[in-house]
Design a protein around this motif. Structure first.
Motif, short mmCIF file in Angstrom:
data_model
loop_
_atom_site.label_atom_id
_atom_site.label_comp_id
_atom_site.label_asym_id
_atom_site.label_seq_id
_atom_site.Cartn_x
_atom_site.Cartn_y
_atom_site.Cartn_z
N LYS A 36 7.77 -47.55 2.50
CA LYS A 36 6.62 -46.65 2.40
C LYS A 36 5.73 -47.07 1.23
CE LYS A 36 8.62 -43.10 -0.63
NZ LYS A 36 8.91 -41.67 -0.83
N GLU A 56 10.29 -45.56 6.81
CA GLU A 56 8.93 -45.10 6.51
C GLU A 56 8.92 -43.57 6.41
OE1 GLU A 56 6.00 -46.75 6.01
OE2 GLU A 56 7.00 -48.70 6.06
N ASN A 57 8.03 -43.06 5.55
CA ASN A 57 7.95 -41.62 5.29
C ASN A 57 6.73 -40.94 5.88
OD1 ASN A 57 9.88 -42.61 3.21
ND2 ASN A 57 9.78 -40.49 2.49
N TYR A 58 5.66 -41.69 6.11
CA TYR A 58 4.38 -41.11 6.50
C TYR A 58 3.97 -41.66 7.86
CZ TYR A 58 4.61 -40.55 1.44
OH TYR A 58 5.04 -40.29 0.16
N ALA A 62 2.89 -45.50 8.80
CA ALA A 62 3.91 -46.22 9.55
C ALA A 62 3.34 -46.82 10.83
CB ALA A 62 5.08 -45.30 9.87
#
Length: 232
Positions: A36, A56-58, A62
């Motif tokens: 991320k 990935e966080n978003y 992503a």
């Protein structure tokens, strides 16, 4: 990117040493590189160095990265590990291999409904708030069994295990406490008949504590890619 390659090797060595201390096979601990905020070029470099699983966080960030790395799709495993809002589940259901951050049944139900026909089941973990922090997502430990059993019954999903982001702690012994609590919960759920194989716990600062307590997957970002710049 020599620093990134060096960092990857250093993290792998940390995992191997911690596993050795715990009397475990280092191959029993998977490395998830948390990419991320870092560009697709960094993911490509890590992939060239042999790394295959990326977190990935978003969602929007992503998706941009997945598009830029479409040529590597057959050899990359994409994990979504951040908070997931119900209005953003569809692209995650359609394009990711794993979701670690299921903190309520509604999210799992939407992912199950939106997983396309013909794709393998989406691997999922229940996020547990082991430290009881009000600011952290996750089901409470006492709620985890009911949520896990409900998710395990959903079609197109495969419940793999539990995930946690414990509160930071100073010493390795302090770090081990919440990881131990998650592993004990994991063991209870397995004893209750759930076929779980994944304990997603441990990050750059506490991976040794997590491996000592049974982590099967550690989520490492800073120690691989460097400090993050959130200004953008």
């Amino acid at each position: 990117m020599p620093d990134l390659i060096h960092n990857l090797d250093a993290v792998r060595q940390r995992i191997a040493l911690a596993a050795q201390v715990a009397g475990r096979d280092p191959r029993s601990v998977a490395l998830l590189a948390v990419s991320k905020t870092f560009p697709a070029e960094d993911v490509r470099a890590a992939h060239a160095a042999g790394q295959r699983a990326f977190g990935e966080n978003y969602v929007q960030e992503a998706l941009t990265k997945l598009d830029a790395l479409a040529d590597l799709r057959e050899s990359i495993e994409w994990h979504f590990i951040g908070p997931l809002q119900s209005n953003k589940t569809r692209p995650v259901a359609e394009r990711f291999d794993w979701v670690h951050s299921i903190d309520r049944l509604k999210i799992a139900q939407r992912l199950a409904e939106q997983r396309p026909d013909g794709m393998p089941p989406l691997n999922v973990c229940v996020q547990v708030n082991v430290s009881g922090e009000a600011s952290k997502s996750g089901v409470l430990p006492e709620e985890a069994a009911d949520v896990a059993h409900a998710i395990a019954a959903l079609p197109t999903l495969r419940l793999r295990g539990l995930m946690a982001i414990p509160e930071p702690a100073g010493s390795i012994e302090q770090q081990r406490v919440p990881h131990r609590a998650l592993r004990e919960l994991f063991d209870r759920l397995r004893a209750a008949g759930l076929e779980l194989d994944t304990l997603s716990m441990g990050m750059s600062d506490d991976l040794e504590a997590a491996v000592l307590e049974g982590a099967t997957m550690v989520r490492i970002g800073t120690a691989i890619f460097g400090a993050r710049d959130y200004s953008n």
